[in-house]
Design a protein around this motif. Structure first.
Motif, PDB file in Angstrom:
ATOM      1  N   LYS A   1     -10.458  19.802  67.384  1.00  0.00           N
ATOM      2  CA  LYS A   1     -11.664  18.859  67.721  1.00  0.00           C
ATOM      3  C   LYS A   1     -10.748  17.673  68.284  1.00  0.00           C
ATOM      4  CE  LYS A   1     -16.191  17.201  66.368  1.00  0.00           C
ATOM      5  NZ  LYS A   1     -16.096  15.839  65.769  1.00  0.00           N
TER       6      LYS A   1
ATOM      7  N   ARG B   1     -10.801  16.915  54.992  1.00  0.00           N
ATOM      8  CA  ARG B   1     -12.108  17.449  54.708  1.00  0.00           C
ATOM      9  C   ARG B   1     -11.987  18.872  54.443  1.00  0.00           C
ATOM     10  NH1 ARG B   1     -15.041  17.079  59.923  1.00  0.00           N
ATOM     11  NH2 ARG B   1     -12.932  16.690  60.452  1.00  0.00           N
TER      12      ARG B   1
ATOM     13  N   LEU C   1      -9.482  20.930  56.690  1.00  0.00           N
ATOM     14  CA  LEU C   1      -9.473  20.133  57.755  1.00  0.00           C
ATOM     15  C   LEU C   1      -8.609  18.946  57.575  1.00  0.00           C
ATOM     16  CD1 LEU C   1     -13.093  20.885  59.406  1.00  0.00           C
ATOM     17  CD2 LEU C   1     -10.982  21.851  59.856  1.00  0.00           C
TER      18      LEU C   1
ATOM     19  N   THR D   1      -7.321  15.339  59.573  1.00  0.00           N
ATOM     20  CA  THR D   1      -7.434  14.495  60.602  1.00  0.00           C
ATOM     21  C   THR D   1      -6.131  13.809  60.916  1.00  0.00           C
ATOM     22  OG1 THR D   1      -9.228  13.577  59.658  1.00  0.00           O
ATOM     23  CG2 THR D   1      -8.401  12.409  61.466  1.00  0.00           C
TER      24      THR D   1
ATOM     25  N   THR E   1      -8.534  16.769  65.294  1.00  0.00           N
ATOM     26  CA  THR E   1      -8.599  17.564  63.916  1.00  0.00           C
ATOM     27  C   THR E   1      -8.137  18.789  64.067  1.00  0.00           C
ATOM     28  OG1 THR E   1     -10.660  16.254  63.391  1.00  0.00           O
ATOM     29  CG2 THR E   1     -10.475  18.563  62.611  1.00  0.00           C
ATOM     30  N   ARG E   2      -7.673  19.316  63.033  1.00  0.00           N
ATOM     31  CA  ARG E   2      -6.856  20.569  63.083  1.00  0.00           C
ATOM     32  C   ARG E   2      -7.102  21.199  61.682  1.00  0.00           C
ATOM     33  NH1 ARG E   2      -1.522  20.711  61.229  1.00  0.00           N
ATOM     34  NH2 ARG E   2      -1.455  22.694  62.348  1.00  0.00           N
TER      35      ARG E   2
ATOM     36  N   GLU F   1     -11.098  13.784  68.248  1.00  0.00           N
ATOM     37  CA  GLU F   1     -12.146  12.539  67.794  1.00  0.00           C
ATOM     38  C   GLU F   1     -12.059  11.504  68.510  1.00  0.00           C
ATOM     39  OE1 GLU F   1     -13.816  13.345  65.109  1.00  0.00           O
ATOM     40  OE2 GLU F   1     -12.827  15.185  64.421  1.00  0.00           O
TER      41      GLU F   1
END
Lengths: 327, 250, 672
Positions: A122, B223, A143, A145, A134-135, A124
């Motif tokens: 993704k 996360r 995940l 950042t 993001t990976r 960001e």
């Protein structure tokens, strides 16, 4: 310098899904940085593919090919891309994650002395000095950042996460560029390629595994039904120790403590109860689907999706439903 | 000949990784570490090359704080001859690590560098190819078979690429990255562990290795994937297909 | 009176070496000298080969050594267990022993009287008659034993894949020696002193007498010639036998008694530890060459009688695996004079990994060889070489890293206890019991039901107990059986630390492998605990009335004895008594108790593929089915897995349940 460059490997005459997804990443990155994206087609089919690629919504489509790019090698592709980028500095340079970009993008990063993020899921934000992406790390369990603090950076992106841009927009300009000479490393020679067999994927590599237990009652009854399901899903076939013991499938299919240890995206457990030996081999699968007629079977305790049903009804029905989706 | 194997200390495969309360780091307090499994394949391959040739030195190198000596010892317990640790306590990005390793390679002058294709923690898979790029050496990734020429001037490597199995031939020195099917690593044996304790670990200060540049790739937060919801039972095949579609699994 | 006078006259004796001319006597002495030299040299070579071994173990007290000799060498107690073969051996042995003593008496009489210049010493009168009679009786024993042994081989009664022509030749050699002895005697009685009438007392040598009466028609010079011929034959063959002893399985005549007397006192379930300091010093670990074994081990391998009992009871041999415990022992013995590596085609990794460590071979061996100990030492070498791969290596790595062989997360270890009201050790002050759950009982969903059943039993009986919770980890049993002492020591050390930090009276386990390790092996590392298996503990609870079970319908069942409970730890009666009190009508399978047949999961086999031959668990399952059970009771999580798998493989409706589950079903208020 707000633009993104997408590099597409043009060693065959067809665009792959992941090439389209890379263009999708280009569009997202361009949106985030407030710029646009260009595409570099690298390889012998660059010209042939340029017309199609020109419809992907990019600004300019560059094509580069030469005798030394005829066959892909990491050394030549990294050198070619480095040469191109030194003349055309881009904010982000990206490609879809593949066995090729896994090896030549880091090499390219070293040649350019720029940071890189691998297999990004993704975008960001993209600022002039910082790109935030993001990976996934730890076998996809977490995940992360990632911040790339540099005016230029490299990215490989996971193709399943980026939608191809809608086609039909304005056609980009196509601009052939000269390939520099002496690209290929004298130390590397491509010898040959043995194409993967068209059979089902390897158990260890497969994204989806359909695994069969004793409940399938053998190669004359339930196993063919499951094989058909596997084919529709493009899945590998796996089995419990009991199935292998019974001689229904060969040893190489066995998943579990004493067989193969797998962690696919989707694990479809059919007619297997879920002994600890089996769980030890598949419990890290991302999503576990279980079909078993015994509601007490321990497999349901680890399953994300459970269907209590007779597999002899449910499996053909599922196969038919997936086929009708045009899967 | 001299073989250099790069290795990384990574959390043990089955360990459950938690995120710190602030969300910016990992809580690795109760986690056990091991040699990154792909690097272990590289160590095994180096040992096999040594055994097949009868004579070779296997040097393992890692960049990190003192605790990564445990992993260097593990590799030496498998049979590596000596170890080099580039001391650094803190974060480094892939390119910095690659530069540090390149400096070690320039000092050691190995004939071949072997690495794992990626580290199982950050899963970047960048360092070995960056190292090859920095050195200007040819590289082969995702190797499932390595055959050295008799005079050790070259290697024929089978690589697992998306399209199948690609065979390339490399002139040495080169960097080769091990994939899963390359071999099956040996078990570090008891006498091996005992012997490893006596094998030398040279420590280099990272500042001795020249300018590595700033860290420009940083992980700033973690996360968890949305906590896996408890499993559900669906009532029919139709519902199952629907649920799979919702999860974007098909 | 006349007769008695004659009998008791000094002439009641015989002339030693009657009818043996000087050349034949000379031949005898020359041959004897040669045979003795051969024999002594052979023995010396073997003893020298032992001395290359490592020194280890404690000495055996002379009193104990003599008691052992009396029981198992003289009385042949241990060998009696094997039916006709045991009888055959005992007959041959006693016959041989008495005939040998007889020969000694004759020799002493002959040389003694010559030295003292007397005509006779003691070989006269009643003594002469008594000895003669005894020699006849034991001579017959000897022959009977041989005929029995030969006929068993003829009928092919037993699996003897390793029986070689030389083994048969030895039996025939004995038979010919025995028969020629009787023939010589008969001919002497018939011919000496002019015939039978001159020595009627020789009737006491009843076989010789009977032969002599049959030979009476022959002329005296024919008889004497025949006598000399048989004497020479008997003598030459006896010398051949003496010379042969150290060079074939006959060496057990010397070495078996030595091993019986001097063997180490150790249960098969308690492995000899390895000193880490020694490994560090020598860099050697495990047995690569024969001299890596202890002297006592090397001596014991020479005691092998090649009877093949060990491989007859070996579950690996029985199911077509390449392992024969006897062959391993013989291969080691065969290489103990050279220094060559033991590992190769003969003792291959497949051979060594086939062992389930069930200990049946050790239990069965008539001369107390520890085949299992040898196999473990050889496995240790494989581990030393890193030659442990695949799933076995994965299990070892998991056990070291995660504390359980499945690699399940440590923090999940006590998840099973959630909501069951099970306290951890820091929540209870000095409980009566520390309930050791084990890895299977913690993680394996099937075994967790057994753990839960045991918790219900403890709660029903009002036992104050606690668990270690997340602080528990694998006992190290799998690592130790697979030959990884390092991992075993790490795990055992951690557990001993946890256990020693807690206060409790006893440790309870539902896993016989944990039971064996904590009870028999932890003491060697300084951990001494009173350990009890759940079958024993439930038996106590029932006997003391703390636990009362409800009556219910009787069920026909059988018990599969766990090797590490019955054979390794002599717990045979407790599970049976508990099962009977649950209403299970326990029908014994043919192999049960200490002679039970392994489920196939011990020795690390639980974590290895079984791809050669029949499956051990299926073989055991069929054995159990001969009792026609409704329920197969087990007392071990490994047996549970193996028996359940074997049952499922044949789609049998028979239930497989742990003893604790069967008890819990009969707790007051339990759904039946």
């Amino acid at each position: 310098m707000t633009d993104t460059l997408i590099i597409i490997q043009a060693t065959s005459n067809e665009l792959s899904k992941s090439d389209l997804a890379a263009a999708g990443f280009g569009r997202e990155a361009a949106a985030a940085s407030g710029g646009s994206f260009d595409i570099l087609l690298l390889g012998p089919s660059a010209a042939a593919l340029s017309a199609e690629v020109a419809g992907l919504g990019g600004g300019t489509v560059f094509t580069m090919s030469s005798a030394e790019l005829e066959v892909y090698t990491a050394e030549a592709f990294a050198a070619a891309a480095a040469a191109f980028l030194s003349g055309h500095p881009y904010r982000l340079t990206a490609a879809a994650t593949s066995s090729a970009t896994k090896e030549y993008f880091p090499r390219l990063a070293a040649l350019l002395d720029v940071p890189m993020a691998s297999d990004v899921l993704k975008v960001e934000s993209v600022d002039p000095q910082k790109a935030v992406l993001t990976r996934a790390v730890f076998v996809g369990n977490l995940l992360a950042t990632v911040e790339l603090e540099a005016p230029q950076a490299l990215v490989t992106c996971r193709s399943s996460e980026f939608a191809p841009p809608a086609s039909g927009g304005e056609s980009s300009a196509v601009e052939p560029v000269d390939a520099p000479t002496a690209l290929a490393s004298p130390g590397k020679v491509f010898v040959g390629l043995e194409a993967a067999s068209s059979d089902r994927p390897d158990l260890k590599e497969a994204d989806i595994i359909v695994s069969v237990g004793r409940g399938t009652r053998g190669p004359d009854e339930g196993i063919p039904l499951c094989e058909r399901l596997a084919d529709v899903l493009g899945a590998a076939l796996g089995a419990t120790r009991a199935v292998v013991d019974a001689g229904w499938l060969a040893n190489e299919f066995q998943i579990g403590q004493t067989g193969k240890i797998v962690a696919p995206e989707v694990y479809v457990a059919i007619g297997l109860s879920g002994s600890i030996q089996h769980l030890a081999g598949m419990r890290n699968s991302k999503t576990i689907v279980a079909i078993n007629k015994d509601p007490e079977a321990p497999i349901f305790e680890v399953a994300d999706l459970g269907l209590v049903a007779d597999l002899f009804d449910a499996v053909p029905e599922l196969t038919a439903a997936l086929e009708s989706r045009g899967g | 000949m001299k073989l250099l194997v790069t290795l990384k200390r990574t959390p043990q495969r089955d360990a459950r990784i938690r995120i710190s309360e602030e969300g910016d780091a990992l809580d690795l307090d109760n986690v056990q570490f091991e040699v990154n499994p792909f690097d272990e394949l590289a160590v095994e391959e180096a040992l096999r090359i040594k055994e097949a040739r009868g004579e070779a030195e296997v040097v393992v190198v890692s960049v990190g704080a003192e605790e990564c000596e445990q992993q260097l010892v593990s590799a030496m317990a498998m049979g590596a001859d000596r170890a080099v640790r580039v001391h650094h306590d803190g974060e480094l990005d892939s390119l910095q690590v690659a530069k540090a390793l390149a400096a070690v390679v320039e000092r050691e002058e190995p004939d071949l560098v072997l690495s794992g294709k990626l580290a199982v923690d950050d899963e970047c898979g960048q360092v070995p190819a960056m190292l090859a790029g920095l050195l200007g050496w040819p590289q082969a990734s995702q190797a499932s078979d390595i055959e050295l020429s008799e005079d050790a001037s070259g290697a024929t490597v089978v690589c697992e690429v998306d399209a199948g199995l690609e065979t390339v031939s490399l002139a040495l020195p080169a960097v080769i990255m091990a994939d899963l099917r390359l071999n099956e690593p040996r078990y570090a044996s008891l006498p091996g562990i005992m012997k490893a304790k006596k094998k030398p670990i040279a420590t280099l200060g990272i500042e001795e290795l020249g300018d590595l540049g700033p860290a420009r790739s940083r992980v700033t937060g973690f996360r968890a994937l949305e906590d896996k919801p408890p499993g559900i039972k669906v009532g029919s095949v139709e519902e199952l297909v629907q649920a799979l579609e919702e999860k974007k699994l098909i | 009176m006349d007769k008695l006078n004659t009998i008791f006259a000094a002439t009641v004796t015989r002339e030693i070496l009657w009818n043996v001319p000087t050349w034949a006597r000379a031949l005898m002495y020359i041959l004897f000298l040669a045979a003795a030299v051969f024999c002594v040299l052979g023995i010396a070579r073997r003893v020298r080969s032992w001395r290359r071994g490592r020194e280890a173990g404690e000495a055996v007290s002379p009193g104990k050594a003599w008691r052992r000799l009396w029981r198992d060498a003289v009385l042949q107690v241990r060998i009696w267990r094997s039916g006709a073969a045991g009888l055959g051996h005992a007959l041959v042995f006693w016959g041989f022993l008495v005939l040998f003593l007889g020969t000694c008496i004759v020799a002493v009489e002959d040389y003694g009287s010559w030295l003292l210049g007397r005509e006779h010493l003691f070989f006269t009168g009643t003594f002469y008659l008594g000895v003669s009679f005894a020699l006849e009786v034991f001579g017959i024993f000897f022959l009977l034993g041989l005929v029995l042994a030969l006929s068993r081989r003829r009928s092919g009664e037993r699996l003897r894949p390793l029986s070689r022509p030389v083994d048969l030749a030895v039996l025939w050699l004995f038979l010919v020696i025995g028969l020629s002895g009787f023939a010589t005697e008969g001919l002497r009685i018939a011919a000496a002193g002019g015939g039978l009438e001159s020595h009627p007392f020789e009737r006491w040598s009843f076989v010789g007498w009977w032969l002599a009466t049959g030979l009476q028609g022959l002329e005296v010079n024919v008889l004497t010639s025949l006598h000399l011929g048989f004497w020479v034959g008997h003598m030459v063959l006896s010398m051949v036998f003496i010379a042969l002893i150290p060079y074939c399985k006959l060496r057990h005549i010397f070495f078996a008694p030595v091993n019986i007397a001097l063997r180490e006192d150790r249960k098969a379930g308690r492995y000899l530890g390895v000193s880490m300091e020694e490994v560090e010093e020598t860099g050697r670990y495990g047995a690569a060459v024969a001299s890596d074994f202890t002297r006592r081990q090397l001596m014991s391998f020479d005691a092998c009688t090649e009877c093949a009992r060990c491989q007859t009871v070996c579950p690996a041999t029985a199911t077509g695996k390449p392992l024969s415990p006897m062959k391993v022992v013989l291969d080691i013995a065969g290489s103990s004079e050279g220094g060559e590596s033991l590992h190769g085609d003969e003792i291959s990794p497949d051979v060594l990994w086939a062992c389930t460590s069930c200990g049946a071979c050790v239990e069965e061996c008539p001369v107390y060889i520890d085949q299992l100990g040898a196999i473990v030492d050889l496995r240790r070498h494989l581990v030393a070489e890193g030659e442990i791969r695949g799933s076995a290596q994965a299990a070892l790595r998991s056990v070291a890293a995660a504390g359980n062989p499945w690699g399940m997360p440590r923090e999940d270890r006590a998840d099973w206890a959630e909501g069951l009201g099970v306290p951890t050790i820091d929540e209870v002050d000095s409980p009566e019991l520390l309930f050791w759950i084990g890895c299977a009982g913690s993680y394996d969903r099937r075994s967790r039901k057994v753990t839960e059943a045991m918790v219900r039993i403890l709660q029903a009986a009002g036992v104050r107990f606690a668990i270690l919770g997340k602080g528990e980890c694998c006992t190290g049993d799998p690592a130790r059986r697979m030959g990884d002492e390092f991992t075993y020591n790490e795990l055992a050390g951690a557990n001993i630390e946890s256990l020693s930090a807690a206060t409790f009276e006893r440790v309870l386990t539902t896993c016989p492998h944990c039971f064996n390790a904590i009870r028999n092996e932890y003491p060697d590392l300084g951990g001494n605990y009173d350990v009890v298996h759940h079958s024993e503990f439930i038996e106590e609870l029932l006997a003391s009335g703390r636990l009362v079970l409800e009556d219910g319908a009787a069920v026909r069942g059988t018990l599969h004895d766990p090797c590490y409970l019955a054979r390794q730890n002599d717990v045979v009666e407790a599970p049976r008594s508990v099962l009977r009190s649950t209403g299970l009508d326990v029908v014994e399978p043919e192999q049960s108790g200490k002679e039970g047949f392994c489920c196939g999961a011990g020795g690390g086999r639980m974590w290895m593929e079984e791809d050669t031959g029949e499956r051990i668990n299926s073989e055991r399952w069929s054995q159990l089915q001969e009792t026609d059970p409704e329920t197969v009771a087990v007392g071990c999580p490994f047996c549970m897995t193996m028996m359940t798998d074997a049952r499922d493989a044949v789609d049998s409706p028979v239930e497989v349940k742990d003893i604790a589950e069967l008890v819990a079903e009969r707790l007051p208020g339990s759904p039946a």
